[in-house]
Design an enzyme around this catalytic site. Structure first.
Site, mmCIF file in Angstrom:
data_model
loop_
_atom_site.group_PDB
_atom_site.id
_atom_site.type_symbol
_atom_site.label_atom_id
_atom_site.label_comp_id
_atom_site.label_asym_id
_atom_site.label_seq_id
_atom_site.Cartn_x
_atom_site.Cartn_y
_atom_site.Cartn_z
ATOM 1 N N HIS A 135 -10.453 -3.154 -1.553
ATOM 2 C CA HIS A 135 -11.322 -2.620 -0.512
ATOM 3 C C HIS A 135 -12.309 -1.645 -1.150
ATOM 4 O O HIS A 135 -11.936 -0.850 -2.018
ATOM 5 C CB HIS A 135 -10.509 -1.861 0.534
ATOM 6 N N TYR A 168 0.838 -1.193 0.000
ATOM 7 C CA TYR A 168 0.000 0.000 0.000
ATOM 8 C C TYR A 168 0.879 1.250 0.000
ATOM 9 O O TYR A 168 1.938 1.273 0.636
ATOM 10 C CB TYR A 168 -0.894 0.034 1.228
ATOM 11 N N HIS A 191 -6.956 -8.680 -3.225
ATOM 12 C CA HIS A 191 -8.280 -8.148 -2.920
ATOM 13 C C HIS A 191 -8.323 -6.639 -3.120
ATOM 14 O O HIS A 191 -7.291 -5.958 -3.124
ATOM 15 C CB HIS A 191 -8.681 -8.487 -1.476
ATOM 16 N N TYR A 196 0.041 -10.248 -0.008
ATOM 17 C CA TYR A 196 1.075 -9.726 0.896
ATOM 18 C C TYR A 196 1.004 -10.415 2.260
ATOM 19 O O TYR A 196 -0.069 -10.868 2.677
ATOM 20 C CB TYR A 196 0.955 -8.209 1.049
#
Length: 233
Positions: A158, A104, A156, A143
């Site tokens: 969000h 991220y 995935h 991860y």
């Protein structure tokens, strides 16, 4: 006038507040049974968002800071529906995700994977009159997340979205079909009902796929009712 209600979800759709295999839930789960409070106008009306406040490229995560993001390009599209299957127009959808390497763009993420200077990992869009939305992005990488020994999160996305009221806000995750990590993931498996878990997995759609450019996936959101999309606890 009495405030309109909505259909309650089926049991075992949403994950419990405290899930044994999902370690961090032990610290944030309530210690007492929640108290049901009847909705008032402040919960069943608003907010209202305006498309005019959005930038032209906020639904395209593949371009950022003057360059193109690295990774497999994908299109994610679908509809936002209420408990009766009716479209929810002008619903704000926000997306955030890891980059193609599984990291991220956030200071708290210190995973030893490369950052992509041309990928912010965030975007937003509003649904059209048919409740439809569309994002262009890159497929996120898996991860490690230290929940248990050798723990890895599946690929995935969000999502956060608002329906026509605060009471119809949903925060959830979308997964990809055929991911071998799904069977091992405590977050995905915290949803007790197998049919409800499957509603978190997108469908590959060749009609959405852009030839020679991006694979296409379809993922619908149902905000309430018997076929509700499971909500993240």
């Amino acid at each position: 006038m009495s405030a309109p209600g909505y259909n309650r979800e089926a049991p075992r759709v949403h994950p419990p507040y405290d899930h044994r295999a999902y370690v961090s839930t032990h610290k944030r789960a309530p210690r007492h049974q929640p108290i049901r409070i009847e909705h008032t106008l402040s919960e069943i009306t608003g907010p209202r968002f305006s498309q005019a406040k959005f930038g032209p490229d906020e639904a395209d995560l593949t371009r950022f800071a003057g360059g193109e993001a690295l990774g497999e390009r994908i299109v994610v599209t679908g509809r936002v529906l209420d408990e009766e299957g009716r479209a929810i127009p002008e619903s704000l959808i926000e997306i955030w995700q890891a980059n193609a390497a599984g990291r991220y763009a956030h200071e708290r993420d210190q995973h030893q994977a490369p950052l992509d200077p041309h990928f912010s990992g965030i975007g937003r869009v509003m649904t059209d009159i048919n409740g439809a939305y569309r994002f262009m992005t890159v497929k996120p990488g898996a991860y490690p997340w230290r929940n248990h020994h050798n723990a890895w999160r599946p690929q995935h996305l969000h999502f956060s979205l608002f329906g026509p009221s605060f009471a119809t806000r949903l925060i959830t995750q979308m997964y990809f079909p055929g991911d071998p990590l799904l069977a091992l993931d405590p977050i995905f498996n915290s949803v007790p009902d197998p049919a409800a878990r499957e509603r978190l997995v997108a469908s590959f759609d060749i009609e959405v796929t852009i030839p020679e450019h991006a694979l296409g996936y379809r993922f619908d959101f149902v905000l309430r009712g018997r076929a509700a999309t499971p909500m993240q606890s």
